[in-house]
Design a protein around this motif. Structure first.
Motif, PDB file in Angstrom:
ATOM      1  N   ASN A  74     130.804  23.291 -11.722  1.00  0.00           N
ATOM      2  CA  ASN A  74     129.937  22.651 -10.757  1.00  0.00           C
ATOM      3  C   ASN A  74     130.471  22.539  -9.532  1.00  0.00           C
ATOM      4  N   THR A  75     131.666  21.802  -9.090  1.00  0.00           N
ATOM      5  CA  THR A  75     132.203  21.517  -7.891  1.00  0.00           C
ATOM      6  C   THR A  75     132.316  22.786  -7.385  1.00  0.00           C
ATOM      7  N   PHE A  76     132.812  24.022  -7.824  1.00  0.00           N
ATOM      8  CA  PHE A  76     132.835  25.438  -7.253  1.00  0.00           C
ATOM      9  C   PHE A  76     131.301  25.757  -6.652  1.00  0.00           C
ATOM     10  N   PHE A  77     130.466  25.636  -7.790  1.00  0.00           N
ATOM     11  CA  PHE A  77     129.115  26.032  -7.064  1.00  0.00           C
ATOM     12  C   PHE A  77     128.793  25.340  -5.875  1.00  0.00           C
ATOM     13  N   VAL A  78     128.809  24.119  -5.981  1.00  0.00           N
ATOM     14  CA  VAL A  78     128.504  23.363  -4.897  1.00  0.00           C
ATOM     15  C   VAL A  78     129.145  23.622  -3.704  1.00  0.00           C
ATOM     16  N   ALA A  79     130.467  23.789  -3.769  1.00  0.00           N
ATOM     17  CA  ALA A  79     131.371  23.864  -2.515  1.00  0.00           C
ATOM     18  C   ALA A  79     131.169  25.170  -1.965  1.00  0.00           C
ATOM     19  N   ILE A  80     130.837  26.291  -2.824  1.00  0.00           N
ATOM     20  CA  ILE A  80     130.735  27.807  -2.091  1.00  0.00           C
ATOM     21  C   ILE A  80     129.552  27.805  -1.549  1.00  0.00           C
ATOM     22  N   LEU A 143     123.291  18.216  -3.830  1.00  0.00           N
ATOM     23  CA  LEU A 143     124.534  18.101  -3.403  1.00  0.00           C
ATOM     24  C   LEU A 143     124.504  19.304  -2.301  1.00  0.00           C
ATOM     25  N   VAL A 144     124.173  20.473  -2.905  1.00  0.00           N
ATOM     26  CA  VAL A 144     124.351  21.624  -1.959  1.00  0.00           C
ATOM     27  C   VAL A 144     123.428  21.375  -0.741  1.00  0.00           C
ATOM     28  N   LEU A 145     122.352  20.574  -0.768  1.00  0.00           N
ATOM     29  CA  LEU A 145     121.444  20.295   0.468  1.00  0.00           C
ATOM     30  C   LEU A 145     122.117  19.176   1.080  1.00  0.00           C
ATOM     31  N   THR A 146     122.731  18.166   0.633  1.00  0.00           N
ATOM     32  CA  THR A 146     123.255  17.102   1.341  1.00  0.00           C
ATOM     33  C   THR A 146     124.531  17.321   2.165  1.00  0.00           C
ATOM     34  N   TYR A 147     125.263  17.994   1.216  1.00  0.00           N
ATOM     35  CA  TYR A 147     126.737  18.251   1.828  1.00  0.00           C
ATOM     36  C   TYR A 147     126.650  18.916   3.498  1.00  0.00           C
ATOM     37  N   ILE A 202     137.360  27.151   5.383  1.00  0.00           N
ATOM     38  CA  ILE A 202     138.319  26.187   4.491  1.00  0.00           C
ATOM     39  C   ILE A 202     138.076  24.906   4.455  1.00  0.00           C
ATOM     40  N   PHE A 203     137.938  24.482   5.827  1.00  0.00           N
ATOM     41  CA  PHE A 203     137.406  22.990   6.053  1.00  0.00           C
ATOM     42  C   PHE A 203     136.241  22.421   5.288  1.00  0.00           C
ATOM     43  N   ALA A 204     135.349  23.313   5.396  1.00  0.00           N
ATOM     44  CA  ALA A 204     133.902  22.964   4.742  1.00  0.00           C
ATOM     45  C   ALA A 204     134.039  23.064   3.199  1.00  0.00           C
ATOM     46  N   SER A 208     133.787  19.624   0.799  1.00  0.00           N
ATOM     47  CA  SER A 208     132.805  19.433  -0.134  1.00  0.00           C
ATOM     48  C   SER A 208     133.452  19.374  -1.356  1.00  0.00           C
ATOM     49  N   TRP A 209     134.677  19.975  -1.690  1.00  0.00           N
ATOM     50  CA  TRP A 209     135.193  19.761  -2.839  1.00  0.00           C
ATOM     51  C   TRP A 209     135.738  18.101  -3.145  1.00  0.00           C
ATOM     52  N   ASN A 210     135.870  17.628  -2.032  1.00  0.00           N
ATOM     53  CA  ASN A 210     136.375  16.170  -2.117  1.00  0.00           C
ATOM     54  C   ASN A 210     135.348  15.052  -2.090  1.00  0.00           C
ATOM     55  N   GLU A 211     134.081  15.549  -1.819  1.00  0.00           N
ATOM     56  CA  GLU A 211     132.897  14.653  -1.637  1.00  0.00           C
ATOM     57  C   GLU A 211     133.124  13.971  -2.988  1.00  0.00           C
ATOM     58  N   PHE A 212     132.786  12.444  -2.796  1.00  0.00           N
ATOM     59  CA  PHE A 212     132.807  11.740  -3.991  1.00  0.00           C
ATOM     60  C   PHE A 212     131.316  10.932  -4.027  1.00  0.00           C
TER      61      PHE A 212
END
Lengths: 278, 363, 307
Positions: A74-80, A143-147, A202-204, A208-212
């Protein structure tokens, strides 16, 4: 300048080592705990700084008794996805603001910069109502839309710095050579900015990986959680803390960012400092 | 190849006037140089022709096409930039091929044209290098090569030699000139260096503060500058200017300076009658002052040598005549020492006179 | 004939379009649309909506009614809210101060040439890179009341004789959280300031040394004034983030004990998401705004000056 060994020792090595220990200790602790069997963890007689009988028991619990891998996915999906969206939008916007200098480019750039300063803590409640209205509640798409709201301002600002460094004549020359503005962008500007695009990406990704907060607020089903949320909410049931699997989870979930980061550390530092100088 | 016509072209950056009422007809195959100090509007004019700046007022034609609203990519021109603007991520070959690719030429034709241009400029061995691996002179050649593969209607050069060292600059100057003959193409060349302008241009356009000062052949500008600015800008060392008064009457007119007086040739006196008794600026080139052996009333200047600058083929003398400082370029064999008194012979045929108010030349 | 005319019309349209695409204003406007659309829908609009929600009694799943300043009035009467305000300011001021000082010190230490420079810089960034929620878990475990390794070491060293109750006592809990926050925030200051320090021309120090300035004087008269604008910008950023912090507190203490560590962010979350009171939650988070505006003004001033 000349300095004696002892001066260097006390003014450089000693403080540096203290700082490094302070900054790295939690990671050592993560690693150390993840290898400890349950009975060692709760045995106050043993020195907690070593692992007396290392075990992979915690790893087993994490992988087979929880849906940790699903959270990773899930995290990968959202981050990518959110990185891709943000990078695309930021590239276009940064180019327009920095290089095309259209009529309102100044105010637009400033507005985007201020967007970066608004903390998620202010936004998550109204965003929750919007997500609710869009029927995206409990969906990874929320999450994909708000990040991108924090990724786009950051990436745009970072990329603007990179675009600034390309000589204007390069683009003008390409235009005279017969390329349209979009083609100049594609053939000249993008290839020249690849390092910048990398670091923005990389930053992005790490951001997004870190978002809580958003993930905690918008997702409630166990299967849809991201790693940080899943670990914190699912491995703590009432008063029962599964420290071993928790630490293993933290360690494993840190690996992707640490890996990405170690490959591109130079870009990362360049990106961070570049963004600060802007 | 084509004519380029500029009609009353002006450019304002907000309130600031960069170029004003620039009108010029550039003939087919002509080599025209825009020259002037920085900020005079020469580069802005070039960029308007290129399509990199919008034209505030006026019209520009290339051939018989009005190009005001045509984007740079469709103007069929080529340009060499001051910093060359080579694409750093492409090889020399790709740099040369880029514009042809944009014009959708076939691979075969691109290859032929690139090889041809590379041959002409002697950069064939460099085709697979990246710009970073080239020396300054080689980059310069690639930048030129990139324009000639195009066979464009007009070539534009924006101070292309200013990043080269002095020796290479002289060499490239000659090569560009030869190239112009070979390509027989229209070239518009911008520089702040008057030597470059004099040696290369068929015609020179001298600009200052956004205005054309004078347009003409190199030697016309040198011998018949239209105002004090052009007179001072063309030629090295700079022309001496001395504030004087016009005295005398009828056919015997003199310019009276603090420490000397010079006679005005008879044929020029007729037009100066209105200025008699008024202030007038005398202009005399250092080359028109030579060492004299005996004083002649109205022709020689008595001066005190202050500094001696031997150049090799000539010696520059900084001298003081009365209150005025002058530079004289004298024969290298001349023996002088500082603080020596010296007599200078003025070449009266070549003196210039300017109205001190509007700085226009008086003939 | 007609087909030709049509083709010609199509061609003209295409030409007109490609000319339009060369227009800076048109193309610029076009290219910022995606970014602006996303930011408008998910940033600007919610920002405004948040202001509005603060004036309503919206609860989860139901549109609320306008109740004026009702939320704010009841918050100002609420002693928990005052405690949280105190907490937030305390947390921000102390944590930012320590982050700035320690981050600056580390930057100065690192601002020299040594062998493992790249490696050390990479290591130092780690706390900043690793997801905060995950490192928070480690701190949580380190602060465990029974099994804390910190207590264990201190007892072994004979410095204390009973275990520290890190998270059960209000003062201890606040200190513990601030330490975790400082730990995470140091790298941002260090790397940012290090970049600034490296832009200072070393000949300035040499000139000052020849002029007789000692190392403290050189720091005071050269380093500090030159780095001050950057330090101000970094501090502003850090202040905004710390003031709006959420994760660390939520993971480690959830605001306890007895609300001693609740911040605006965690309190508004608690009231809005598990509690369902969106209106009240929004009102709480809106208290972050004045500080945000202040910080934005300060950073704007410094950014402008650097231009």
């Amino acid at each position: 300048m000349i300095e004696s060994f002892w001066s260097k020792f006390f003014r450089f090595y000693v403080p540096l080592i203290i700082f490094v220990i302070f900054l790295l200790f939690p990671f050592y602790w993560m690693f150390n705990t993840s290898l400890k069997p349950m009975k060692e963890l709760y045995n106050l007689k043993l020195n907690p700084f070593y692992v007396h009988q290392p075990t992979l028991e915690n790893m087993k619990t994490l992988l087979f008794d929880t849906i940790f891998l699903r959270w990773m996915y899930n995290t990968f999906f959202v981050a990518i996805l959110s990185t891709a969206i943000s990078l695309g939008a930021s590239l276009l916007a940064a180019y327009a603001i920095q290089r095309l200098k259209f009529k309102t480019s100044g105010p637009t750039g400033l507005a985007i910069f201020f967007g970066y300063l608004i903390p998620p803590t202010i936004l998550f409640i109204p965003l929750a109502t919007i997500i609710f209205d869009l029927r995206l509640w409990d969906s990874l798409w929320s999450l994909v839309l708000t990040y991108p709201t924090f990724l786009i301002p950051f990436c745009t600002w970072l990329l603007m710095g990179y675009f600034k460094s390309i000589p204007k004549e390069m683009e003008e020359c390409a235009m005279i050579d017969g390329a349209s503005r979009l083609r100049v962008f594609w053939r000249i500007v993008i290839p020249l900015c690849l390092p910048g695009i990398f670091s923005a990406g990389i930053f992005a990704f790490t951001l997004s990986w870190n978002e809580f907060l958003y993930a905690l607020a918008f997702i409630s089903t166990t299967e849809s959680k991201t790693v940080p949320i899943g670990l914190v909410t699912e491995l703590v049931r009432g008063d029962v803390y599964h420290w071993g699997p928790l630490m293993t989870g933290a360690l494993l979930a840190s690996v992707p960012v640490a890996l990405v980061y170690s490959f591109f550390v130079e870009h990362y530092v360049a990106g961070l400092t570049g963004a600060l100088k802007e | 190849m084509a004519r380029v016509i500029l009609e009353n072209v002006s450019k304002y950056f907000n309130e600031v006037i960069a170029v004003k009422d620039f009108s010029l007809e550039i003939e087919d195959k002509e080599f025209v140089v825009f020259v002037g100090p920085s900020g005079c509007g020469k580069t802005t004019t070039l960029r308007m022709i290129a399509g990199l700046e919008e034209i505030t007022k006026g019209n520009i034609y290339i051939g018989d096409r009005l190009i005001n609203r045509i984007p740079a990519k469709d103007r069929d021109i080529a340009m060499v930039f001051q910093n060359y603007a080579l694409y750093p991520h492409m090889t020399v070959y790709q740099n040369l091929a880029f514009s042809l690719e944009m014009r959708k030429l076939s691979k075969k034709e691109i290859d032929e044209r690139v090889k041809e241009a590379a041959d002409l400029l002697e950069i064939s061995e460099l085709l697979h290098r990246k710009p970073k691996q080239l020396s300054g002179g080689q980059r310069q050649r690639v930048a030129v090569g990139r324009t000639i593969v195009r066979k464009p209607q007009v070539f534009l050069f924006d101070e292309p030699l200013s990043n080269l060292d002095a020796k290479l600059r002289v060499q490239m100057r000659g090569e560009l000139k030869k190239l112009h003959e070979r390509l027989s193409s229209t070239i518009i060349y911008v520089t702040h260096d008057q030597v470059e302008a004099m040696t290369m241009g068929d015609r020179i356009v001298v600009m200052k503060d956004g205005l054309i000062q004078q347009v003409g052949k190199p030697l016309d500008l040198y011998f018949h500058p239209i105002n004090k600015f052009v007179a001072g800008f063309i030629g090295s060392p700079t022309m001496n200017f001395i504030e004087t008064e016009l005295i005398g009457s009828e056919n015997r007119l003199f310019v009276q300076a603090d420490g000397f007086r010079l006679r005005i040739p008879e044929e020029r006196s007729r037009n100066l009658q209105n200025h008699v008794g008024k202030k007038i600026t005398l202009g005399i080139r250092p080359q028109d002052l030579s060492k004299a052996s005996a004083p002649v009333e109205g022709e020689t200047i008595e001066a005190l040598v202050e500094i001696i600058e031997p150049i090799g083929n000539e010696i520059y003398l900084d001298v003081k005549a009365g209150r005025d400082s002058l530079i004289a370029s004298v024969d290298p064999k001349t023996r002088v020492i500082p603080h020596q008194k010296i007599l200078l012979q003025a070449n009266l045929e070549n003196i210039h006179l300017f109205d001190p108010d509007d700085e226009k030349a008086l003939l | 004939m007609q087909i030709q005319a049509e083709e010609r019309g199509w061609l003209r349209l295409r030409n007109a379009f490609s000319t339009l695409m060369e227009n800076r204003n048109f193309l610029g406007f076009l290219l910022v649309i995606p970014a602006e659309a996303i930011l408008f829908i998910f940033l600007a609009y919610p920002f405004i909506l948040g202001l509005w929600l603060g004036f309503t009694d919206t609860v989860i799943g139901r549109k609320g009614d306008f109740i004026g300043v009702g939320n704010y009035v009841s918050l100002l009467k609420d002693s928990t809210f005052w405690l949280v305000t105190y907490n937030t300011f305390l947390y921000t001021i102390v944590a930012v101060l320590f982050k700035a000082i320690l981050g600056f010190v580390l930057a100065i230490i690192l601002n020299r040439d040594f062998k493992a420079k790249g490696l050390v810089r990479a290591i130092i960034l780690l706390p900043w890179i690793i997801p905060t929620a995950l490192s928070a878990i480690v701190f949580w475990w380190l602060y465990d009341s029974t099994f804390s390794a910190i207590s264990w070491s201190l007892i072994k060293m004979g410095l204390i004789n009973h275990k520290i109750d890190f998270l059960g006592d209000p003062t201890n809990a606040r200190i513990s959280l601030i330490v975790a926050n400082v730990w995470r925030g140091i790298p941002f200051f260090t790397i940012g300031l290090l970049a600034g320090l490296q832009t200072i021309d070393p000949t300035l120090y040499e000139a000052a040394a020849i002029d007789g300035a000692g190392s403290w004087k050189r720091f005071r008269r050269i380093t500090l004034p030159l780095i001050l604008p950057l330090l101000a910008v970094i501090t502003t950023f850090s202040t905004i983030w710390t003031f709006g912090d959420f994760q660390l507190v939520w993971v480690i203490t959830k605001g306890g004990p007895a609300n001693a560590t609740h911040l605006f962010g965690t309190l508004s979350f608690q009231r809005a998401i598990p509690g369902g009171h969106f209106g009240e939650g929004a009102a709480i988070s809106n208290f972050i705004l004045p500080i945000l505006v202040l910080c934005v003004l300060i950073s704007f001033k410094y950014l402008k000056r650097e231009d």
